[in-house]
Design a protein around this motif. Structure first.
Motif, PDB file in Angstrom:
ATOM      1  N   SER A   2     -50.107  59.527  28.463  1.00  0.00           N
ATOM      2  CA  SER A   2     -51.438  60.045  28.784  1.00  0.00           C
ATOM      3  C   SER A   2     -52.510  58.986  28.561  1.00  0.00           C
ATOM      4  N   THR A   3     -52.410  58.212  27.483  1.00  0.00           N
ATOM      5  CA  THR A   3     -53.403  57.176  27.189  1.00  0.00           C
ATOM      6  C   THR A   3     -53.392  56.076  28.239  1.00  0.00           C
ATOM      7  N   LEU A   4     -52.204  55.639  28.636  1.00  0.00           N
ATOM      8  CA  LEU A   4     -52.116  54.580  29.645  1.00  0.00           C
ATOM      9  C   LEU A   4     -52.598  55.060  31.007  1.00  0.00           C
ATOM     10  N   VAL A   5     -52.238  56.270  31.394  1.00  0.00           N
ATOM     11  CA  VAL A   5     -52.665  56.779  32.700  1.00  0.00           C
ATOM     12  C   VAL A   5     -54.169  57.033  32.725  1.00  0.00           C
ATOM     13  N   ARG A   6     -54.769  57.367  31.605  1.00  0.00           N
ATOM     14  CA  ARG A   6     -56.232  57.525  31.551  1.00  0.00           C
ATOM     15  C   ARG A   6     -56.942  56.209  31.791  1.00  0.00           C
ATOM     16  N   ASP A   7     -56.310  55.097  31.398  1.00  0.00           N
ATOM     17  CA  ASP A   7     -56.965  53.787  31.485  1.00  0.00           C
ATOM     18  C   ASP A   7     -56.524  52.942  32.672  1.00  0.00           C
ATOM     19  N   TYR A   8     -55.308  53.195  33.189  1.00  0.00           N
ATOM     20  CA  TYR A   8     -54.747  52.298  34.207  1.00  0.00           C
ATOM     21  C   TYR A   8     -54.098  53.081  35.342  1.00  0.00           C
ATOM     22  N   LYS A   9     -53.991  52.403  36.485  1.00  0.00           N
ATOM     23  CA  LYS A   9     -53.217  52.909  37.611  1.00  0.00           C
ATOM     24  C   LYS A   9     -51.957  52.072  37.742  1.00  0.00           C
ATOM     25  N   PHE A  10     -50.858  52.719  38.039  1.00  0.00           N
ATOM     26  CA  PHE A  10     -49.578  52.036  38.189  1.00  0.00           C
ATOM     27  C   PHE A  10     -49.108  52.180  39.639  1.00  0.00           C
ATOM     28  N   PHE A  11     -48.649  51.059  40.211  1.00  0.00           N
ATOM     29  CA  PHE A  11     -48.196  51.030  41.599  1.00  0.00           C
ATOM     30  C   PHE A  11     -46.808  50.381  41.670  1.00  0.00           C
ATOM     31  N   PRO A  12     -46.063  50.616  42.755  1.00  0.00           N
ATOM     32  CA  PRO A  12     -44.743  49.974  42.893  1.00  0.00           C
ATOM     33  C   PRO A  12     -44.882  48.455  42.975  1.00  0.00           C
TER      34      PRO A  12
END
Length: 583
Positions: A539-549
């Motif tokens: 949850s903390t990482l997704v609140r701060d960053y977007k992840f892509f392939p």
């Protein structure tokens, strides 16, 4: 006409050569047959109970049995066993190698019956290698059930939810540091390998939460514990996949033994240092408490009582149990001795040299040496369990979120519902509201369970649902990786669909069709710790960053899996990372 044909005659040398070849071939054939018959005779006490159980015949070799399934090393075993499991799916089946027999249970009813039974608590002798190594007789590998019960009862309070609540700020702070490290590790194309930095992050978390010490692993890309543990794991796998190294005489003469022992010493020295540092902190708190007691009144309220209980960590409980009634100066000498001496006898003799003045008898010293070894085994077990398993699941979760943007957006929407525009850390109540995040985690564990294989040993004859008798002494295996991908319980099992774990979709599913933390009496003690940690990290990482392939790993098929006691990606897990724009 016949007189013109050349006469064929053997010289004495040729005759003796042919004779040697003939007798040699005959000896090999007889040895082969004798060995086959001997192994069959040794297997028979177990096999006679399993005659009606299916066997994957086309994978069977004389003498070796089904050993070829694990040949090829850690990179092939998951694929090989998955292929065998898929062909045999539908009912339990047996496999064997040399004189060993194992019943593979695929039926969830029988999984619940056996894992929930007190007669299947002992792990099979396949755990002997880690037991002889750094994990010793910790909770994961111990086969003495009396000691296991005692230690489990002692350790369980350290994972009470009131104590777990106090870990959440540490989870959050270490994850914020992790985000910064991931950004700094990014390559020019924005791609970053996530599994190694997450492993260092989870090590810092378990160090602080369970040991009360800062490991600073994230600040070092080559932490002694991680390096030593990886080396030990590599040696374990060499022994498992090259059976001749299971022979102790051969192994002890091999270079592997030297490599393993050096790494094991590094890990154990690190654990001893952790114990020593926590004892020093304990002494300091004790002295401060004594000074305060001189000036403070004896009155206290509920908050005063709860506070020290909340600050007590897993290691404190072990130390209190072992050293609670021992003089502090003696304790310090004892731990220093154990830390600085590799040889048990040497250590004992040095300890005995000051035992008389401290008033502790020789028997008590021997007990303390054994108990200190047990503390070290438990410390290493908790460090491995708290670091390795959750690191893998967190890494796979981020990888899967990068591949499935629609899932990532649903998870982020849940974060917005809970936090809005507030950048505050999560609370325990916030984490309990993260229902979709929990579904993402469970679906990740379904596809990539940290422990893809579980093996137990029957301590008593047990009748299964199909009337098969599991004989006493027989190994029982559970291929969790295959169970979690069984289409009977999961539609489109190869797809990442977190919604399958929503209550309305999972209530009717068999409870033993999903066992990422094992099940029964020897299930994972830290499952609540793991869930709180993974919710906080993701949850903390997704609140701060977007992840892509990433270009390196554009799909789930691009990940090669290895089995190094836990499930690992062979080449790491690569994603593309961008900071989330919150304006």
């Amino acid at each position: 006409m016949n007189q013109d044909l050349p006469k064929f005659r053997l010289s004495k040398v040729q005759f003796h050569m042919l004779q040697t070849v003939f007798f040699g071939f005959t000896w090999i054939l007889l040895s082969f047959v004798t060995l086959e018959l001997l192994l069959r005779w040794k297997r028979w006490p177990l096999m006679k109970h399993l005659i009606s159980v299916r066997e994957p015949v086309r994978y069977t070799l004389p003498i070796l049995g089904h050993a070829r399934v694990i040949m090829g090393g850690p990179g092939k075993i998951i694929a090989n066993v998955s292929r065998l499991y898929e062909e045999m799916r539908g009912a339990n089946f047996k496999v064997w190698a040399l004189n060993k027999v194992c019943l593979i249970i695929t039926n969830p009813d029988d999984i619940g019956l056996t894992l929930g039974s007190p007669h299947f608590r002992v792990k099979s002798n396949s755990y002997a290698i880690p037991q002889e190594g750094i994990m010793g007789h910790g909770l994961f590998t111990i086969d003495n059930m009396t000691l296991w019960k005692k230690n489990r009862k002692l350790i369980t309070p350290a994972f009470h939810f009131q104590i777990l609540k106090t870990f959440i700020p540490i989870f959050y702070n270490e994850t914020k540091s992790l985000g910064g490290h991931l950004m700094r590790r990014k390559e020019r194309n924005g791609e970053v390998e996530v599994s190694k930095p997450i492993g260092l992050c989870t090590l810092d978390m378990i160090m602080l939460n369970a040991m009360g010490l800062n490991g600073n692993a994230q600040e070092s890309s080559d932490h002694v514990f991680v390096r030593g543990y990886d080396t030990v794991i590599n040696v374990w796998c060499e022994r498992m996949f090259k059976p001749w190294y299971l022979n102790k005489q051969i192994y002890n003469l091999s270079p592997l033994k030297l490599v393993h022992d050096k790494a094991m010493h590094d890990v154990q020295s690190f654990a001893d240092q952790v114990i020593l540092e926590r004892l020093r902190a304990k002494f300091a708190r004790s002295e401060d408490s004594k000074e305060r007691n001189v000036t403070e009144t004896s009155s206290c309220n509920d908050d005063d009582y709860i506070k020290p209980r909340e600050s007590k960590v897993f290691l404190d409980m072990l130390l209190d149990y072992v050293y609670g009634n021992i003089d502090e100066d003696y304790m310090r000498k004892m731990i220093e001795c154990l830390r600085n001496n590799e040889d048990d006898n040497g250590c004992a003799s040095k300890t005995l040299s000051f035992s008389m003045e401290d008033g502790i008898n020789e028997r008590r010293i021997s007990e303390l040496i054994q108990m200190n070894r047990q503390i070290r085994d438990e410390v290493i077990t908790i460090l491995i369990g708290g670091q390795e398993t959750t690191a893998g699941e967190n890494s796979f979760a981020l990888f899967l979120l990068a591949l499935h943007q629609e899932v990532q957006e649903k998870l982020y929407a849940e974060m917005e519902d809970i936090f809005g525009d507030d950048s505050r850390p999560p609370t325990y109540e916030d984490l309990q509201r993260m229902t979709y995040t929990e579904c993402v985690i469970k679906e990740t564990m379904r596809l990539y369970p940290s422990l893809p294989v579980i093996v137990r040993q029957a301590e008593k004859d047990t009748i299964l649902s199909d009337k098969t008798t599991v004989p006493k002494g027989c190994a029982v295996g559970y291929f969790v990786f295959g169970l979690h991908r069984d289409p009977k319980y999961y539609e489109d099992p190869e797809k990442f669909i977190p919604e399958r774990f929503l209550p309305e979709n999972s209530n009717k599913r068999h409870p033993y069709s999903f066992i990422p933390f094992s099940a029964g009496m020897r299930n994972c003690l830290g499952l609540k710790y793991a869930m709180l940690q993974m919710k906080t990290v993701i949850s903390t990482l997704v609140r701060d960053y977007k992840f892509f392939p990433s270009e390196r790993m554009p799909s789930m098929d691009s990940v090669d899996l290895e089995f190094y006691t836990v499930l690992r990606p062979k080449s790491g897990l690569w994603v593309r990372l961008e900071r989330r724009d919150k304006t």
